[in-house]
Design a protein around this motif. Structure first.
Motif: not given
Length: 329
Positions: A212-215, A246-256, A296-304
């Motif tokens: 996560d970005p905050t460490g 199902w098997p978890v393929r991808t993860l992402s933390f928000s900026f905070d 990296p600084s907004r609650y916006l999620l990109a995905f495919a």
């Protein structure tokens, strides 16, 4: 709440987070490629989104307020672009790993390939150290190569005798993490690559890992459909998210560090609260999702997703999506 080009003020309260996403759960879809998208990622300043595809190309979009505008397409790889990773502090530099046995560095300002580094096998993972000095790339034969970004040369290679899945650095770039087919997380010192510890994280294959970005945290996703959240310093599992099947393929933390997005072959993307483990929101999707990335600084999620083109739905669509937009349009 501040919601500007600079970013957002983090929301502390779970109820407030839920109510925010009740009014910010619209998504837009963009055609990016002629085949499926394997990886998406934001530049460190949040102004650009990159996507890498099976069609061998890299697409760059600019974020203009609440929409993406295509800026350029990078071609040069002769194989599928399987993963990409931006420089942590230079918003113009992007690395891509390909099945063509190379890593490329792209300069999005000059629209040129800045370097091509030949590697020994078909690459599937890439990670750029947060201090910018090293790029690690993993291939299908479980060899991890470390590239010095001053010389663009491979300085060390480490062959593992188990299935290596995703690779990652801690935020201070002195520890290197990898997930394996035995459900473990191996943590090594960097640059000496001495094994510090092996965490038995999951009963099934450990597929993905994200810091996560905050460490404070890192998270792992597994074939057992679970996501584990870990304390970086204590190496203790704080909580487990179990809403996917199902098997978890991808993860992402928000900026905070507050939100954790996880996705799989389930037809939802789960947005969980790292402090409580509770569900904050879910995004309905039509197909398996293999890449997600919070801005990296907004609650916006990109995905495919593995979407198919209508009407026959036989051909892969190369689309990406942006979610978290205000419902009012």
């Amino acid at each position: 709440m501040k919601d500007s080009k600079q970013g957002q003020t983090p929301i502390e309260d779970l109820a407030e987070l839920r109510s925010y996403f009740a009014t910010h759960n619209t998504f837009r879809e963009y055609i990016a490629h002629s085949s499926k998208v394997h990886s998406v990622g934001w530049s460190c300043d949040g102004r650009r989104l990159a996507s890498g595809s099976f069609d061998k190309s890299v697409a760059i979009f600019n974020l203009e307020r609440n929409r993406l505008v295509q800026d350029s397409i990078f071609r040069g790889h002769t194989g599928s672009v399987d993963q990409l990773c931006w420089h942590a502090s230079n918003p113009d530099l992007l690395s891509t790993a390909s099945g063509d046995k190379s890593v490329r560095i792209w300069d999005t300002r000059s629209h040129k390939c800045a370097a091509t580094i030949a590697t020994k096998g078909e690459n599937i993972n890439v990670a750029w150290s947060p201090n910018g000095s090293t790029i690690a790339v993993g291939n299908k034969e479980d060899l991890v190569s470390f590239i010095d970004t001053r010389t663009y040369k491979v300085v060390v290679e480490e062959q593992f005798n188990f299935e290596v899945n995703e690779i990652s650095w801690n935020n201070t770039s002195d520890l290197f993490f990898l997930t394996n087919g035995l459900g473990c997380v191996h943590i090594m010192t960097y640059p000496t690559l001495e094994l510090q510890t092996v965490l038995k994280a999951h009963p099934g294959t450990c597929i993905c890992i994200e810091h996560d970005p905050t460490g404070r945290y890192f998270a792992t996703g597994s074939a057992d459909a679970l996501v584990s959240l870990w304390d970086v310093n204590e190496l203790a599992c704080l909580r487990v998210f179990s809403r996917l099947e199902w098997p978890v393929r991808t993860l992402s933390f928000s900026f905070d560090g507050r939100l954790l997005a996880s996705a799989s072959e389930d037809h939802i993307i789960d947005i969980g609260d790292t402090e409580t483990g509770e569900k904050v929101a879910e995004i309905p999707v039509q197909a398996s999702t293999f890449t997600v990335a919070w801005h990296p600084s907004r609650y916006l999620l990109a995905f495919a997703c593995e979407d198919k083109d209508p009407p026959e739905r036989k051909r892969d669509a190369g689309n990406l999506k942006l979610w978290g937009l205000p419902n009012s349009g």
